[in-house]
Write an enzyme that holds these catalytic residues in place. Sequence first.
Site, PDB file in Angstrom:
ATOM      1  N   THR A 109      57.320  36.409  -9.588  1.00  0.00           N
ATOM      2  CA  THR A 109      56.756  37.371  -8.647  1.00  0.00           C
ATOM      3  C   THR A 109      55.238  37.469  -8.748  1.00  0.00           C
ATOM      4  OG1 THR A 109      57.010  39.642  -7.842  1.00  0.00           O
ATOM      5  CG2 THR A 109      56.966  39.347 -10.224  1.00  0.00           C
ATOM      6  N   LYS A 110      54.666  36.980  -9.845  1.00  0.00           N
ATOM      7  CA  LYS A 110      53.226  37.090 -10.054  1.00  0.00           C
ATOM      8  C   LYS A 110      52.419  36.214  -9.102  1.00  0.00           C
ATOM      9  CE  LYS A 110      53.435  40.072 -13.459  1.00  0.00           C
ATOM     10  NZ  LYS A 110      52.901  41.439 -13.327  1.00  0.00           N
ATOM     11  N   ASP A 111      53.069  35.243  -8.463  1.00  0.00           N
ATOM     12  CA  ASP A 111      52.356  34.454  -7.445  1.00  0.00           C
ATOM     13  C   ASP A 111      51.757  35.357  -6.380  1.00  0.00           C
ATOM     14  OD1 ASP A 111      53.259  32.245  -8.797  1.00  0.00           O
ATOM     15  OD2 ASP A 111      54.382  31.398  -7.123  1.00  0.00           O
TER      16      ASP A 111
END
Length: 345
Positions: free
Chosen positions: A44-46
């Site tokens: 999810t850090k993208d």
Amino acid sequence: MSNVYDNILGLIGHTPMVKLNTVTKDIPATVYAKLESYNPGHSTKDRIALHIIENAEQKGLLKEDSVVVETTSGNTGFSIAMVCIIKGYKCILAVSDKTKPEKIAYLKALGATVYICPANVAADDPRSYYEVAKRIASETPNSVYINQYFNELNIDAHYKTTGPEIWEQTEGKVTHLFACTGTGGTLSGSGKFLKEKNPDIKIIGVDADGSILKSFHETGEIHKEDVHPYQIEGMGKNLIPAALLFDKVDEFVRVNDEMSAYRTREIALKEAIMGGYTTGAVTQALIQYAQSHELTKDDIIVLIFPDHGSRYITKVYSDKWMAEQGFVNNCVHNYDEVFKTEFIK
């Protein structure tokens, strides 16, 4: 041409949701997992890496040969390094020594310079990965410090993408959202959007045993006695992140290393989803929540599965590592035989 992109950054977001059928079979509600491992950086850090870096570009803060600096437990670092490759920036990352060697190797493979810092020191200790990243940013010309724990753009990324996706994918019928809390951005941004759509949606944060977030939410005070070492990466904190909007959270559930580890492996075994350690943590939180809250067949629950299990092969998916933690002998579900490896001699 369809499903063709100019570069890998075009794949960020619009991740799928999958119904859980076995692990949550005793819960009357319908439970979906939002698989953030389908982002190109496998987490999810993208979303926040791209959003924060592009915002810095729009403000003129990033120029040719700029350096992006950040504190990370791994996933944010992967995402930043990936974005920096495509956009032509250098990347410097400070990680804790709790980060497994394969994660550090991954960061280096993506061209990042990595500083390894002690995990079990206070957040304001000059050796902590927070302070090391700050120092490097201040000493490095033409640099930008992402500062995900205290950057409102962390929240904004999920408010603009993750929250709307969940609302659309459930056709506005979602009743509960569960997400692990590290920086707090995923939970806060998604929760803020969903609460604006329907204030009755329950936003549940998942905290680690050894972290201060749950007790701070309940009392408004930091309880230092809560702090002790734990193994789950990227979840819980010994400081209060500004990216965590406590007023958007209805309740926190605290989970421990052991049950989260077994739940992670159970999800792989029974749902065929290779998730990271926090995948087990968020699922364990739902199971604990269901023991004290009445859920019905009309409830639609979304669990955010933050990353992919490939980054934890020598940790939670390793029999040796599990045995070293004492989890094999102490698991209340007695899954020892399921995870046993037989050697033919």
